[in-house]
Design a protein around this motif. Structure first.
Motif, PDB file in Angstrom:
ATOM      1  N   VAL A   1      -6.171  -5.534   0.779  1.00 26.22           N
ATOM      2  CA  VAL A   1      -5.117  -4.969   1.628  1.00 26.22           C
ATOM      3  C   VAL A   1      -5.799  -4.115   2.701  1.00 26.22           C
ATOM      4  O   VAL A   1      -6.896  -3.585   2.486  1.00 26.22           O
ATOM      5  CB  VAL A   1      -4.122  -4.111   0.821  1.00 26.22           C
TER       6      VAL A   1
ATOM      7  N   GLU B   1      -5.156  -1.331   6.265  1.00 24.34           N
ATOM      8  CA  GLU B   1      -4.490  -0.632   7.351  1.00 24.34           C
ATOM      9  C   GLU B   1      -5.502  -0.707   8.487  1.00 24.34           C
ATOM     10  O   GLU B   1      -6.441   0.092   8.542  1.00 24.34           O
ATOM     11  CB  GLU B   1      -4.180   0.821   6.980  1.00 24.34           C
TER      12      GLU B   1
ATOM     13  N   ARG C   1      -0.224   4.054  -0.529  1.00 22.74           N
ATOM     14  CA  ARG C   1       0.460   2.861  -0.017  1.00 22.74           C
ATOM     15  C   ARG C   1      -0.402   1.600  -0.183  1.00 22.74           C
ATOM     16  O   ARG C   1       0.085   0.546  -0.605  1.00 22.74           O
ATOM     17  CB  ARG C   1       0.813   3.076   1.459  1.00 22.74           C
ATOM     18  N   LEU C   2      -1.686   1.718   0.140  1.00 22.17           N
ATOM     19  CA  LEU C   2      -2.587   0.569  -0.023  1.00 22.17           C
ATOM     20  C   LEU C   2      -2.763   0.225  -1.504  1.00 22.17           C
ATOM     21  O   LEU C   2      -2.805  -0.955  -1.872  1.00 22.17           O
ATOM     22  CB  LEU C   2      -3.943   0.886   0.607  1.00 22.17           C
TER      23      LEU C   2
ATOM     24  N   GLU D   1       0.275  -1.631  -2.754  1.00 23.05           N
ATOM     25  CA  GLU D   1       0.281  -3.006  -2.248  1.00 23.05           C
ATOM     26  C   GLU D   1      -0.738  -3.869  -2.984  1.00 23.05           C
ATOM     27  O   GLU D   1      -0.488  -5.036  -3.283  1.00 23.05           O
ATOM     28  CB  GLU D   1      -0.030  -2.988  -0.750  1.00 23.05           C
TER      29      GLU D   1
ATOM     30  N   GLY E   1       0.636  -4.334  -6.532  1.00 29.22           N
ATOM     31  CA  GLY E   1       1.943  -4.991  -6.576  1.00 29.22           C
ATOM     32  C   GLY E   1       2.933  -4.191  -7.392  1.00 29.22           C
ATOM     33  O   GLY E   1       3.734  -4.743  -8.152  1.00 29.22           O
TER      34      GLY E   1
ATOM     35  N   LYS F   1       5.268  -0.187  -7.613  1.00 29.03           N
ATOM     36  CA  LYS F   1       5.732   1.033  -6.958  1.00 29.03           C
ATOM     37  C   LYS F   1       5.056   2.211  -7.642  1.00 29.03           C
ATOM     38  O   LYS F   1       5.039   2.299  -8.869  1.00 29.03           O
ATOM     39  CB  LYS F   1       7.254   1.152  -7.076  1.00 29.03           C
TER      40      LYS F   1
END
Length: 497
Positions: free
Chosen positions: A271, A273, A374-375, A378, A381, A383
């Protein structure tokens, strides 16, 4: 003879555009058929055949053969089997007839020039025809006699067909390369999009949305990008490239790390950003190979090469684990995790992780603008909710306080309003009639609430609330005394022993 050098010219065009020679011949035949229909003013389907060696051109009118008149949908394009067999006795239904002439109706006043011809013009072709007859106009003109308008139509059709062949070739070449890394040069910029020269003949595009904000390129710079889509739309470059897609990170690691290329180390997920931070999860298929060490390289040489390519983007290389708790602890690095609890998020069909960290690790776990968590979410998979130890203790204390308040309210609700010490029976009756039938409801009321009851003024209401409060205090003291007595008794027993 159309052009003695036609075959050579077509082969040169096909070589220049890197498309099949037969496609160019077919495109030119379609273009000439379009020009011929313009020149002869007809809607009858036409076909042009070019000799592949000599360049000789022959034009025909094509008729589709149907069984009878009931099946004719377009008289200009179809004939019955009976009509067709007058020309070719061997033809069958669904076959085609080639004619060397156009058929038009002879009239004095032309209403539809595609189907009719004036009598005096028809008689130039066949002197014996009269109004109401059909005249056969032979296809004898050469292409260079079609005129400017017809030639322009032919040019447009030829350009369109060649362009379609080019785009089909590009699609076939790159459609199977989606997800692959491509090298190219920055050719130009169009409204913020980068146009990339891929192989000298094919252009790709990196849309603004697929560009990293941390990167700056100039015209002529060499660039690596991953193919994310190939389309067949008629406008613009067909090959869509990206510098922000996680697949770019994966391909760069495959290039730099031999263990990934040969399959010893497997990339489980990545993943990004773009321009700021990336996380990549790796696992090893061999026990004696450290997947993280293989990706980092000697003194960080391998990962540093990728960081330079991504213009300083920080990369966290994370050991993958089957256990979601362990994987979550690894993914939230560099923060140190105290504990992780897993619950199920039924609506999102994914795990829900409650992560507890020490107070001094909270900001590190969350990251700048929530980037780290957040990464990690992700990548896993799931929360993720992150809380500090202090927050958890506060929540526990609040929960205990709420439980205590609920228990006290339950106790007060069991004391009838008539049982409140020193309260006159007539006041108790009025309170009960107004709905204040227990100690809890009285304590939760105000002076204004009680004065709304008929016969109770402000002083009386204040007195009722004071009596209720005193009753509760006495009750609490009474409950504490047995506990103290029991404690004293226990101490005396201990002394006797």
């Amino acid at each position: 003879m159309f052009d003695e050098n036609l075959s050579k010219n077509i082969k040169a065009l096909a070589y220049e555009k890197s498309i099949d020679v037969e496609r160019v011949f077919k495109a030119l035949e379609d273009a000439l058929a379009t020009a011929a229909r313009k020149y002869y003013k007809t809607r009858e389907p036409m076909e042009t055949v070019i000799d592949r060696t000599s360049g000789e051109m022959t034009m025909y009118v094509i008729k589709e053969v149907v069984e009878d008149e009931n099946q004719i949908e377009d008289p200009q394009a179809q004939w019955t089997l009976e009509q067709a067999r007058k020309i070719d006795p061997t033809v069958e239904v669904n076959g085609k007839i080639r004619l060397s002439y156009i058929t038009k109706e002879v009239v004095d006043v032309v209403k539809d020039p595609n189907m009719q011809i004036r009598t005096y013009e028809a008689q130039k072709i066949d002197s014996e025809v009269e109004q109401g007859d059909e005249v056969h106009i032979p296809l004898t003109k050469n292409a260079d006699e079609f005129g400017r308008i017809a030639a322009q139509s032919a040019k447009q059709v030829l350009y369109q067909k060649v362009r379609e062949a080019e785009r089909e070739k590009v699609y076939n070449e790159f459609a199977g390369k989606v997800g692959e890394l491509e090298n190219g040069y920055v050719k130009r910029f169009e409204r913020g999009d980068m146009i990339i020269d891929l192989n000298g003949k094919t252009e790709g595009i990196i849309p603004r949305s697929q560009q990293s904000r941390a990167e700056r390129y100039s015209q002529g710079d060499r660039i690596k990008a991953v193919i994310i889509d190939v389309h067949t739309q008629p406008k613009g470059p067909q090959v869509i490239l990206s510098r922000t897609d996680p697949r770019l990170l994966i391909k760069l690691f495959e290039m730099e790390v031999p263990e990934i290329y040969d399959g010893t180390v497997v990339i489980k997920g990545a993943v990004r950003e773009p321009g700021e931070r990336a996380k990549i999860a790796v696992a090893s298929r061999e026990r004696d190979v450290d997947p993280v060490g293989a990706c980092v390289g000697m003194k960080g040489s391998r990962v540093q090469s990728i960081i330079r390519e991504l213009r300083g983007e920080k990369i966290d290389i994370i050991p993958w684990n089957d256990d979601v708790v362990t994987f979550a602890q690894n993914s939230l690095a560099p923060a140190k995790i105290t504990r992780v609890s897993v619950t199920s998020d039924e609506s999102a069909h994914r795990p829900h992780l409650d992560v507890i960290v020490d107070n001094d690790q909270l900001s590190l776990a969350i990251g700048k603008r929530g980037l780290n968590v957040r990464l990690a979410a992700e990548l896993i998979g799931a929360k993720i909710d992150i809380k500090s130890e202090e927050e958890v203790k506060g929540e526990v204390a609040d929960a205990l306080s709420a439980m205590l308040q609920e228990a006290m309210a339950e106790t007060r609700s069991q004391v009838n309003v008539h049982d409140i010490d020193e309260i006159p029976p007539e006041l108790a009756d009025k309170l009960e009639a107004a709905g204040y039938d227990d100690l809890d409801s009285v304590l939760n009321s105000s002076v204004e609430d009680l004065t709304a009851i008929e016969g109770i003024d402000g002083d009386t209401a204040a007195k009722i609330l004071d009596l209720a409060t005193r009753h509760e205090e006495v009750q609490e003291q009474t409950e504490e005394q047995p506990e103290e007595g029991a404690e004293t008794e226990t101490q005396e027993e201990a002394q006797v022993e």
